[in-house]
Design an enzyme around this catalytic site. Structure first.
Site, mmCIF file in Angstrom:
data_model
loop_
_atom_site.group_PDB
_atom_site.id
_atom_site.type_symbol
_atom_site.label_atom_id
_atom_site.label_comp_id
_atom_site.label_asym_id
_atom_site.label_seq_id
_atom_site.Cartn_x
_atom_site.Cartn_y
_atom_site.Cartn_z
ATOM 1 C CG PHE A 79 -1.565 1.305 1.643
ATOM 2 C CD1 PHE A 79 -2.225 1.996 0.852
ATOM 3 C CD2 PHE A 79 -1.442 1.711 2.860
ATOM 4 C CE1 PHE A 79 -2.883 3.293 1.122
ATOM 5 C CE2 PHE A 79 -2.026 2.804 3.432
ATOM 6 C CZ PHE A 79 -2.716 3.692 2.337
ATOM 7 C CG ASP A 85 10.871 -13.810 2.132
ATOM 8 O OD1 ASP A 85 11.488 -12.770 3.035
ATOM 9 O OD2 ASP A 85 9.825 -14.317 2.329
ATOM 10 C CB THR A 129 0.671 -8.153 3.006
ATOM 11 O OG1 THR A 129 1.734 -7.408 3.252
ATOM 12 C CG2 THR A 129 0.644 -8.990 4.203
ATOM 13 C CE1 TYR A 144 4.039 -4.040 11.542
ATOM 14 C CE2 TYR A 144 2.748 -2.657 13.284
ATOM 15 C CZ TYR A 144 3.350 -2.758 12.160
ATOM 16 O OH TYR A 144 3.322 -1.895 11.150
HETATM 17 N N1 LIG Z 1 -0.355 1.596 6.685
HETATM 18 C C1 LIG Z 1 -0.036 1.953 7.897
HETATM 19 O O1 LIG Z 1 -0.912 2.567 8.761
HETATM 20 C C2 LIG Z 1 1.324 1.915 8.669
HETATM 21 C C3 LIG Z 1 1.383 2.153 9.937
HETATM 22 C C4 LIG Z 1 2.667 2.094 10.584
HETATM 23 C C5 LIG Z 1 3.836 1.521 10.027
HETATM 24 N N2 LIG Z 1 3.484 1.063 8.611
HETATM 25 C C6 LIG Z 1 4.600 0.219 8.121
HETATM 26 O O2 LIG Z 1 4.933 0.907 6.764
HETATM 27 C C7 LIG Z 1 5.168 -0.368 5.782
HETATM 28 C C8 LIG Z 1 4.325 -0.508 4.855
HETATM 29 O O3 LIG Z 1 3.118 -0.820 5.439
HETATM 30 P P1 LIG Z 1 1.780 -0.981 4.411
HETATM 31 O O4 LIG Z 1 0.666 -0.442 4.981
HETATM 32 O O5 LIG Z 1 2.242 -0.767 2.884
HETATM 33 O O6 LIG Z 1 1.339 -2.383 4.245
HETATM 34 P P2 LIG Z 1 1.367 -3.504 3.261
HETATM 35 O O7 LIG Z 1 1.036 -4.925 3.838
HETATM 36 O O8 LIG Z 1 0.405 -2.862 2.107
HETATM 37 O O9 LIG Z 1 2.843 -3.754 2.339
HETATM 38 C C9 LIG Z 1 3.734 -4.266 2.628
HETATM 39 C C10 LIG Z 1 4.505 -4.765 1.769
HETATM 40 O O10 LIG Z 1 5.678 -5.436 2.107
HETATM 41 C C11 LIG Z 1 5.836 -6.838 1.685
HETATM 42 N N3 LIG Z 1 6.495 -7.757 2.432
HETATM 43 C C12 LIG Z 1 6.052 -8.349 3.647
HETATM 44 N N4 LIG Z 1 6.993 -9.200 4.120
HETATM 45 C C13 LIG Z 1 7.986 -9.030 3.064
HETATM 46 C C14 LIG Z 1 9.093 -9.657 3.145
HETATM 47 N N5 LIG Z 1 9.607 -10.753 4.010
HETATM 48 N N6 LIG Z 1 9.936 -9.816 2.107
HETATM 49 C C15 LIG Z 1 9.570 -9.010 0.903
HETATM 50 N N7 LIG Z 1 8.589 -8.264 0.922
HETATM 51 C C16 LIG Z 1 7.684 -8.347 2.096
HETATM 52 C C17 LIG Z 1 4.174 -7.197 1.237
HETATM 53 O O11 LIG Z 1 4.158 -8.185 0.214
HETATM 54 C C18 LIG Z 1 3.574 -5.887 0.836
HETATM 55 O O12 LIG Z 1 3.672 -5.820 -0.239
HETATM 56 C C19 LIG Z 1 5.401 -1.576 6.830
HETATM 57 O O13 LIG Z 1 6.720 -1.829 7.241
HETATM 58 C C20 LIG Z 1 4.495 -1.195 8.050
HETATM 59 O O14 LIG Z 1 4.909 -1.882 9.185
HETATM 60 C C21 LIG Z 1 2.472 1.111 8.070
#
Ligand SMILES: NC(=O)c1ccc[n+]([C@@H]2O[C@H](COP(=O)([O-])OP(=O)(O)OC[C@H]3O[C@@H](n4cnc5c(N)ncnc54)[C@H](O)[C@@H]3O)[C@@H](O)[C@H]2O)c1
Length: 328
Positions: free
Chosen positions: A11, A56, A35, A145
């Site tokens: 996202f 990964d 995801t 987490y």
């Molecule tokens: N969206 C929020 O509100 C929010 C808030 C705080 C922190 N974050 C952090 O921002 C980052 C992105 O979040 P998001 O909301 O876009 O989530 P998301 O799940 O949409 O995106 C995460 C991406 O990482 C990829 N991924 C996960 N594990 C992986 C791995 N081992 N190897 C390679 N790719 C992997 C997934 O396939 C996905 O495309 C994350 O680190 C999350 O912890 C997001």
């Protein structure tokens, strides 16, 4: 500049890729598609500055040359995944982040780590400034987490000290916007999808818990500003406008009802609050304003309007083409 975005098919990552390409950078998105989805990056396929590598981050990276900056976002962020895959999430936070830090050392790139408001746990201090050490539970359903992200920060700090690596740490607070998965499990998409289907919106708790939701383009602007700053300690990136979860649900029901022209308003179904889910969450963003000259500019109603439109369009396309029950 060649910039790596891990989690680039997710996202926030896909919005960040868009911004970096617009700014004229060469971008390599690395994602295991755990995801995220290739649908999020399909629109960049024709861009000669864009490359996608399915990988990964828990495994060593393939050789990529000329990298000057890395945004490390790869990690699931929805509570549904915390319950399903705690060990894989912890591995991603530790092994995945270590691999990216080693890679950054190897190529002399600066690296931004996506941390989270969850490192403050269920906070006893409102609002949370970067000096607050938090109130986390190391042994519970969210601990993979919360503690996983705390260890990413500790690792980043270790690499900064031991290898003089240029590390930036963004403590991201709830972000929302177009590009979230329909079945994501987070509040905004859950509410929109339920309201679109006319089904009850599920609220964990009585709806009085608060969140500060930032629109994804604001979040991306904050990450960009932090990466390009010389500030090397953690910085909160979020909206400081606090809204009750029940009020956000109401706003979404109203927006969807107005757009689909339906007289029926989806009801609300209250379930017990999820264990260790913070009751109040609100960042102090004074530091970001000072050192990054950044603050969010999209208000909640405006951002939700854009997001609801995006979900409705996706649903229409999906119904018009293959009737896949709206999965995007
Ligand atoms: N969206 C929020 O509100 C929010 C808030 C705080 C922190 N974050 C952090 O921002 C980052 C992105 O979040 P998001 O909301 O876009 O989530 P998301 O799940 O949409 O995106 C995460 C991406 O990482 C990829 N991924 C996960 N594990 C992986 C791995 N081992 N190897 C390679 N790719 C992997 C997934 O396939 C996905 O495309 C994350 O680190 C999350 O912890 C997001």
């Amino acid at each position: 500049m060649c910039i790596i975005v891990t989690g680039g098919a997710g996202f926030i990552g896909s919005h960040l890729v868009e911004r970096l390409l617009e700014d004229g950078h060469e971008v390599v998105a690395i994602d295991s598609l755990w995801t995220g989805s290739t649908k999020n990056v399909k629109k960049f396929e024709e861009n000669k500055n864009f490359r996608f590598i399915e990988h990964d981050v828990r495994h060593s990276l393939p050789n990529i040359t000329g990298v000057t900056a890395i945004y490390h976002l790869a990690c699931p962020a929805s509570p549904d995944h915390f319950e399903e895959s705690p060990i894989e999430i912890l591995e991603t936070c530790f092994v995945g982040t270590k691999n990216m830090l080693d890679f950054a050392v190897g190529c002399g790139a600066r690296i931004l780590i996506a941390s989270t408001s969850e490192i403050y746990g269920d906070p006893k201090v409102i609002p949370q400034s970067e000096n607050y050490w938090g109130n986390t539970n190391s042994f519970g359903p969210r601990s993979c987490y919360d503690e996983g992200k705390r260890i990413t920060e500790a690792l980043a700090y270790g690499y900064q000290r031991k290898h003089s690596l240029k590390v930036r740490i963004a403590r991201i607070f709830n972000a929302y916007g177009p590009g979230m998965q329909l079945n994501d499990g987070r509040a905004v998409p859950n509410f929109i999808v339920a309201a679109m289907k006319g089904q009850p919106l599920t609220i964990y708790g009585d709806g009085s818990a608060t969140r500060c939701f930032q629109f994804v383009t604001d979040c991306v602007a904050g990450l960009n500003a932090l990466m390009n700053s010389e500030y090397s300690r953690p910085v909160n990136i979020g909206s400081d406008v606090e809204t009750k979860v029940g009020e956000i649900a109401e706003m979404i029901v109203e927006l969807v009802a107005n757009k689909v022209g339906s007289a029926t308003r989806a009801p609300v179904n209250h379930l017990p609050a999820r264990q260790d889910d913070p009751y109040r969450r609100k960042p102090d963003i004074g530091l970001a304003k000072d050192v990054l000259e950044w603050k969010p500019v999209v208000n909640l109603r405006e951002g939700l309007d854009v997001t609801v439109n995006w979900f409705l369009e996706k649903e229409q396309k999906s119904n018009g083409t293959n009737g896949t029950n709206g999965h995007i």
